[in-house]
Design an enzyme around this catalytic site. Structure first.
Site, PDB file in Angstrom:
ATOM      1  N   SER A  42      12.779  -0.795   3.107  1.00 27.69           N
ATOM      2  CA  SER A  42      12.490  -0.668   1.674  1.00 27.69           C
ATOM      3  C   SER A  42      13.634  -0.057   0.884  1.00 27.69           C
ATOM      4  O   SER A  42      13.544   0.049  -0.348  1.00 27.69           O
ATOM      5  CB  SER A  42      11.229   0.178   1.471  1.00 27.69           C
ATOM      6  OG  SER A  42      10.095  -0.472   2.005  1.00 27.69           O
ATOM      7  N   CYS A 132     -11.187   7.760   3.926  1.00 27.92           N
ATOM      8  CA  CYS A 132     -11.699   7.405   2.602  1.00 27.92           C
ATOM      9  C   CYS A 132     -13.223   7.376   2.550  1.00 27.92           C
ATOM     10  O   CYS A 132     -13.839   7.888   1.598  1.00 27.92           O
ATOM     11  CB  CYS A 132     -11.124   6.062   2.170  1.00 27.92           C
ATOM     12  SG  CYS A 132     -11.200   4.772   3.430  1.00 27.92           S
ATOM     13  N   HIS A 245     -14.934   1.164  -2.130  1.00 30.38           N
ATOM     14  CA  HIS A 245     -15.845   1.229  -0.983  1.00 30.38           C
ATOM     15  C   HIS A 245     -17.248   1.595  -1.469  1.00 30.38           C
ATOM     16  O   HIS A 245     -17.414   2.432  -2.361  1.00 30.38           O
ATOM     17  CB  HIS A 245     -15.400   2.303   0.013  1.00 30.38           C
ATOM     18  CG  HIS A 245     -14.180   1.956   0.802  1.00 30.38           C
ATOM     19  ND1 HIS A 245     -13.512   0.763   0.688  1.00 30.38           N
ATOM     20  CD2 HIS A 245     -13.498   2.683   1.745  1.00 30.38           C
ATOM     21  CE1 HIS A 245     -12.477   0.762   1.525  1.00 30.38           C
ATOM     22  NE2 HIS A 245     -12.453   1.911   2.167  1.00 30.38           N
TER      23      HIS A 245
END
EC number: 1.2.1.11
Length: 347
Positions: A42, A132, A245
């Protein structure tokens, strides 16, 4: 006057890394210098922060003595190698991977939901960000736990593909396009087609038949709450949704709690928004409520008709924001405000 910190973002070009930048800017986190880090692949890319283009730097060559704080979200292997190096250089790490979550001397933190003893951030200079799905569930359940106690949690998750990363998003979009145009779906990221499907398989399968993702919810809920007596029974499902979610949660409480009393508790809870007006078909969804927001949204609150101490909830949150980046930045805010000036890190 608050101290401005030098901050590194490890995994700055990933989905969570990009959201780190957004959330830090939105919340006006006091930053002196920011260093976006990623792998050598990157290097040469740029990211935007506060209207400035910043060059992405090579993680392997970075000197962590330049920064006070590092937010990691580049995978467990990267955290395992570089987080200890960052700490040794005098940096404090907030890690978004599962690498350190289950180590006894590393706090696992959902700000406002952890026990007081789980706020000792100074032991090893690493603070773990929970999974999460665990984060949004614990945020919603903590007020109920404090009020009446929780004996058992049954939860089924409906998790978006962004939880897997950018390649999964691209695969879902490509599969939808292929299938709508009469072409077979190309399956690479997931073991089966995700478009127009639901996969009860997130992470590897364990010997007990549960997946690693499901067991994360067991271990992490108990650690955050500091209560090993809570029984947690999860089923984690990947669904063809890009962001957000959702969870169907069924609680066995230690004392009865009416749906109205539960709504009142949740309405007062920080970081929780109740969306629960059935006469108007009002309940939270990922698209309408969660995406782009930091709160945890709760609806379909009702007493369980099968158990005298049962309570059912529907919980939705943005998995990239509150489920990852925002929670980590909230931890960083606590560090900056309360602890960072007096940390005594291992040498």
């Amino acid at each position: 006057m608050s101290r401005h910190l030098n901050v590194a973002i490890v995994g700055a070009t990933g989905a969570v890394g990009e959201t780190f930048l957004t959330v830090l800017e939105e919340r006006n986190f006091p930053i002196k210098s920011l260093y976006p880090l990623a792998s050598s692949r990157s290097v040469g890319k740029t990211v935007t922060f506060r209207d400035q283009e910043l060059d992405v730097l090579d993680l392997a060559e970075f000197d962590f003595s330049k920064v006070d704080l590092a937010l990691f979200s580049a995978g467990g292997a990267v955290s395992k190698e570089y987080a200890p190096k960052a700490v040794a250089a005098g940096c404090v790490v907030v890690d978004n991977t599962s690498c350190f979550r289950y180590e006894d001397d590393i706090p696992l933190v959902v700000p406002g939901s952890e026990s007081s003893s789980n706020r000792d951030y100074t032991k090893r200079g690493i603070i773990a960000n929970p999974n999460c799905s665990t984060i949004q569930m614990v945020v919603a359940l903590k007020p109920i736990y404090d009020a009446v106690g929780i004996s058992r949690i049954n939860v089924a998750t409906y998790q978006s593909v962004s939880g897997t990363g950018k390649k999964a998003i691209s695969e879902l979009v490509a599969q939808v396009g292929d299938l709508l145009n009469g072409r077979p779906a190309n399956v690479q990221v997931y073991p089966q087609q995700i478009a127009f499907n639901a996969l009860p398989h997130i992470d590897q399968f364990e010997d007990n038949g549960y997946t690693r993702e499901e067991m994360k919810m067991v271990w992490e809920t108990r650690k955050i709450m500091e209560d090993d007596s809570i029984m947690v029974n999860p089923t984690a499902v990947r669904v063809p949704v890009i962001y957000g979610h959702s969870e169907a949660v069924h609680l066995e409480l230690k004392k009865p709690l009416t749906a109205d009393d539960a709504r009142a508790l949740l309405a007062k809870a920080p970081g929780v928004t109740v969306v629960d007006n059935l006469s108007k078909a009002s309940y939270p969804t990922a698209i309408k409520n969660a995406v782009g927001h930091d709160d945890v949204f709760v609806g379909r609150i009702r007493q369980d008709i099968s158990h005298p101490c049962g309570l059912n909830l529907w919980i939705v949150a943005d998995n990239i924001r509150k489920g990852a980046a925002t929670n980590a930045v909230q931890i960083a805010e606590i560090l900056q405000r309360e602890f960072l000036l007096k940390l005594s890190l291992p040498q």
